[in-house]
Design a protein around this motif. Structure first.
Motif, PDB file in Angstrom:
ATOM      1  N   ALA A 148       0.860  -1.182   0.000  1.00 12.24           N
ATOM      2  CA  ALA A 148       0.000   0.000   0.000  1.00 12.24           C
ATOM      3  C   ALA A 148       0.898   1.234   0.000  1.00 12.24           C
ATOM      4  N   PHE A 149       0.856   2.004  -1.108  1.00  7.72           N
ATOM      5  CA  PHE A 149       1.677   3.204  -1.241  1.00  7.72           C
ATOM      6  C   PHE A 149       0.835   4.436  -0.897  1.00  7.72           C
ATOM      7  N   PHE A 150       1.440   5.375  -0.176  1.00  5.24           N
ATOM      8  CA  PHE A 150       0.754   6.597   0.231  1.00  5.24           C
ATOM      9  C   PHE A 150       1.590   7.794  -0.236  1.00  5.24           C
ATOM     10  N   PHE A 151       0.970   8.685  -0.998  1.00  7.84           N
ATOM     11  CA  PHE A 151       1.681   9.879  -1.454  1.00  7.84           C
ATOM     12  C   PHE A 151       0.717  11.060  -1.502  1.00  7.84           C
ATOM     13  N   GLY A 152       1.278  12.252  -1.561  1.00  9.60           N
ATOM     14  CA  GLY A 152       0.474  13.470  -1.563  1.00  9.60           C
ATOM     15  C   GLY A 152       1.320  14.657  -1.154  1.00  9.60           C
ATOM     16  N   PRO A 153       0.723  15.836  -1.076  1.00  8.60           N
ATOM     17  CA  PRO A 153       1.484  17.035  -0.718  1.00  8.60           C
ATOM     18  C   PRO A 153       1.875  17.042   0.756  1.00  8.60           C
ATOM     19  N   THR A 154       2.603  18.070   1.157  1.00  6.26           N
ATOM     20  CA  THR A 154       3.099  18.156   2.526  1.00  6.26           C
ATOM     21  C   THR A 154       1.958  18.421   3.511  1.00  6.26           C
ATOM     22  N   GLY A 155       2.107  17.849   4.713  1.00  4.95           N
ATOM     23  CA  GLY A 155       1.225  18.191   5.814  1.00  4.95           C
ATOM     24  C   GLY A 155      -0.186  17.659   5.762  1.00  4.95           C
ATOM     25  N   VAL A 156      -0.484  16.657   4.927  1.00  9.06           N
ATOM     26  CA  VAL A 156      -1.852  16.149   4.837  1.00  9.06           C
ATOM     27  C   VAL A 156      -2.118  15.002   5.810  1.00  9.06           C
ATOM     28  N   GLY A 157      -1.081  14.489   6.471  1.00 11.08           N
ATOM     29  CA  GLY A 157      -1.278  13.427   7.453  1.00 11.08           C
ATOM     30  C   GLY A 157      -1.080  12.029   6.923  1.00 11.08           C
ATOM     31  N   LYS A 158      -0.141  11.838   6.015  1.00 11.16           N
ATOM     32  CA  LYS A 158       0.085  10.512   5.433  1.00 11.16           C
ATOM     33  C   LYS A 158       0.574   9.512   6.482  1.00 11.16           C
ATOM     34  N   THR A 159       1.562   9.913   7.289  1.00  7.75           N
ATOM     35  CA  THR A 159       2.157   8.985   8.239  1.00  7.75           C
ATOM     36  C   THR A 159       1.149   8.545   9.296  1.00  7.75           C
ATOM     37  N   THR A 160       0.370   9.491   9.810  1.00  6.92           N
ATOM     38  CA  THR A 160      -0.646   9.137  10.808  1.00  6.92           C
ATOM     39  C   THR A 160      -1.701   8.222  10.203  1.00  6.92           C
ATOM     40  N   THR A 161      -2.085   8.466   8.963  1.00  3.80           N
ATOM     41  CA  THR A 161      -3.062   7.609   8.287  1.00  3.80           C
ATOM     42  C   THR A 161      -2.519   6.197   8.118  1.00  3.80           C
ATOM     43  N   ILE A 162      -1.234   6.076   7.777  1.00  2.00           N
ATOM     44  CA  ILE A 162      -0.608   4.759   7.647  1.00  2.00           C
ATOM     45  C   ILE A 162      -0.665   4.011   8.976  1.00  2.00           C
ATOM     46  N   ALA A 163      -0.383   4.717  10.058  1.00  2.00           N
ATOM     47  CA  ALA A 163      -0.400   4.071  11.375  1.00  2.00           C
ATOM     48  C   ALA A 163      -1.792   3.548  11.716  1.00  2.00           C
ATOM     49  N   LYS A 164      -2.830   4.305  11.386  1.00  2.00           N
ATOM     50  CA  LYS A 164      -4.205   3.868  11.673  1.00  2.00           C
ATOM     51  C   LYS A 164      -4.550   2.607  10.890  1.00  2.00           C
ATOM     52  N   LEU A 165      -4.266   2.609   9.589  1.00  2.00           N
ATOM     53  CA  LEU A 165      -4.599   1.453   8.753  1.00  2.00           C
ATOM     54  C   LEU A 165      -3.757   0.240   9.127  1.00  2.00           C
ATOM     55  N   ALA A 166      -2.492   0.476   9.474  1.00  2.00           N
ATOM     56  CA  ALA A 166      -1.618  -0.633   9.855  1.00  2.00           C
ATOM     57  C   ALA A 166      -2.105  -1.290  11.149  1.00  2.00           C
ATOM     58  N   ALA A 167      -2.507  -0.467  12.104  1.00  2.90           N
ATOM     59  CA  ALA A 167      -2.993  -1.013  13.366  1.00  2.90           C
ATOM     60  C   ALA A 167      -4.264  -1.825  13.162  1.00  2.90           C
TER      61      ALA A 167
END
Length: 449
Positions: free
Chosen positions: A260-279
């Motif tokens: 699952a690849f996550f990309f987008g502009p700065t400051g949109v919350g990609k890392t936090t979203t990854i943590a939620k889906l991973a958990a």
């Protein structure tokens, strides 16, 4: 030119009278609200003054001949005239079989006369019957509505290479939709006007608002008095249907997905979203997960994902270039699902976008998420989607729903780009503040309960 003035209660009434009096080639020159009746300016009634006209000479000259109906293809020089006429005229065309049969009968009759033979009575009757069948077949052809003919015409023109006509038709349709939303808004029922106002507050585009309003009016019964609850419920149903048209087979991370690849502009919350889906994938689906981060540009970005990896007790790999992806994937080959976090940088940077494209090429059985913030302007969202067009976006995740009260951009993006929505995040809590973007839920966010 013949000009007539009408005083009517509504625009549909005006259009019906104009078509009856002046014909389908008439055009409306002007319309404005006026007050009639009353005493000393009081108790007057709000009505509409409409000025319509028809150029009788041009109307006669523009009547389609049989050959015109068969070809029905405008030249480049007459494209504007053709489009304007098609907006009012609804011609029908004879089937090719009927045309061919009529031509065959006429040709056979001419041959017999040339040989000095007169057709028998039975043959003449058969010929007349065949012609009557041809005429009946022509009259039986269904008449589609104006917008459907415009859409079909634009598609045929585009297929034929006539881009000028296709662009003109699209512009005309947008103009008609804006007129429906703006110029005729005072003629809408009060409850429907409230729907329109809500759509404007939610920053839904004019074209999509016009489609929703038109759907409401088309579904209403003659003389129906809309209530606010009925109008808003009908609008929610229409919005849900528009979202459902672009739904993927599954909005969730299915078991066949490995990356699952996550990309987008700065400051949109990609890392936090990854943590939620991973958990959720680990705790609910019982999958063995791993992390790969390519975000080596932002300070403490690696430390943030490393913190989540330690909490979940999962492996983390760091890559500094797309060339290192293959080795990182190999080291995590025993994982069921790998989440890849990319750097958030200026989306207008072509080099950054090219780097993302090279990263996602390494994934097999993968899904590519474009992450957008609902606090962004829709014009910026369109630019972001356009710049990432070569990355093959699978689905869109909208973040920061808790930081705004305007959700119309989700409908704009889904309808105008055809991209599917997958998740919406509503806060910073991991793993709780995330939900699947169901059509009914999104329509309620836009229109309210």
């Amino acid at each position: 030119m013949r000009v007539k003035r009408y005083i009517v209660d509504s625009m549909p009434q005006a259009l019906e009278r104009i078509k009856t009096d002046l014909g389908s080639d008439a055009v409306i020159l002007n319309s404005k609200p006026i007050k009639t009746g009353g005493v000393f300016g009081m108790f007057s009634k709000q009505r509409i003054e409409v000025i319509a006209a028809i150029d009788e000479k041009a109307s006669e000259e523009n009547k389609p001949t049989a050959s015109d109906r068969q070809l029905d293809v405008p030249s480049r020089n007459t494209a504007g005239t053709y489009t304007a006429q098609q907006a009012y005229r609804r011609p029908t065309a004879a089937p090719l079989e009927a045309t061919a049969a009529t031509t065959a009968v006429a040709s056979r009759t001419q041959d017999e006369h040339a040989l000095g033979r007169t057709p028998s009575t039975d043959e003449a009757v058969g010929s007349s019957e065949l012609k009557r069948q041809d005429i009946t077949a022509v009259e039986a052809q269904p008449v589609t509505n104006t917008l459907s003919r415009i859409d079909g015409g634009s598609q045929s023109a585009a297929n034929g290479g006539n881009e000028l006509l296709a662009n003109e038709v699209r512009d005309m349709r947008k103009m008609f939709e804006k007129l429906l939303v703006n110029d005729l808004s005072q003629q809408l029922p009060e409850a429907v006007q409230l729907v329109r106002n809500r759509l404007m507050e939610q920053e839904v585009s004019d074209e999509i608002s016009a489609e929703i309003i038109r759907s409401l009016m088309d579904s209403s019964r003659p003389g129906q008095e809309w209530t606010k609850e009925e109008a808003f419920r009908a609008a929610r149903e229409k919005i849900s249907a528009m979202f459902s048209a672009n739904l993927p087979p599954s909005q969730k991370l299915e078991r066949n997905i490995e990356y699952a690849f996550f990309f987008g502009p700065t400051g949109v919350g990609k890392t936090t979203t990854i943590a939620k889906l991973a958990a959720n994938s680990m705790l609910q689906d019982k999958r063995k997960i791993g992390f790969i981060t390519a975000d080596t540009y932002r300070m403490a970005a690696i430390e943030q994902l490393k913190t989540y990896a330690n909490i979940l007790n999962v492996p983390l790999e760091v890559v500094f270039s797309p060339k290192e992806m293959a080795q990182a994937m190999e080291r995590l080959s025993d994982c069921d699902l790998i989440f890849v976090d990319t750097a958030g940088r200026n989306f207008r940077n072509d080099e950054y976008v090219e780097g993302i494209r090279e990263l996602v090429q390494h994934g097999k059985n993968s899904v590519n998420y474009l992450v957008l913030s609902l606090t962004s302007k829709y014009s910026d969202m369109k630019a972001i989607i356009q710049n990432f067009s070569e990355v093959q976006v699978s689905q869109i995740i909208f973040t920061k729903a808790d930081e705004t009260h305007s959700y119309g951009s989700m409908l704009n993006v889904s309808t105008e780009t055809g991209l599917a929505l997958s998740y919406i995040t509503t806060g910073q809590n991991v793993p709780d503040d995330i939900m699947v973007a169901q059509p009914g839920m999104v329509s309620t966010m836009i229109m309210g309960d």
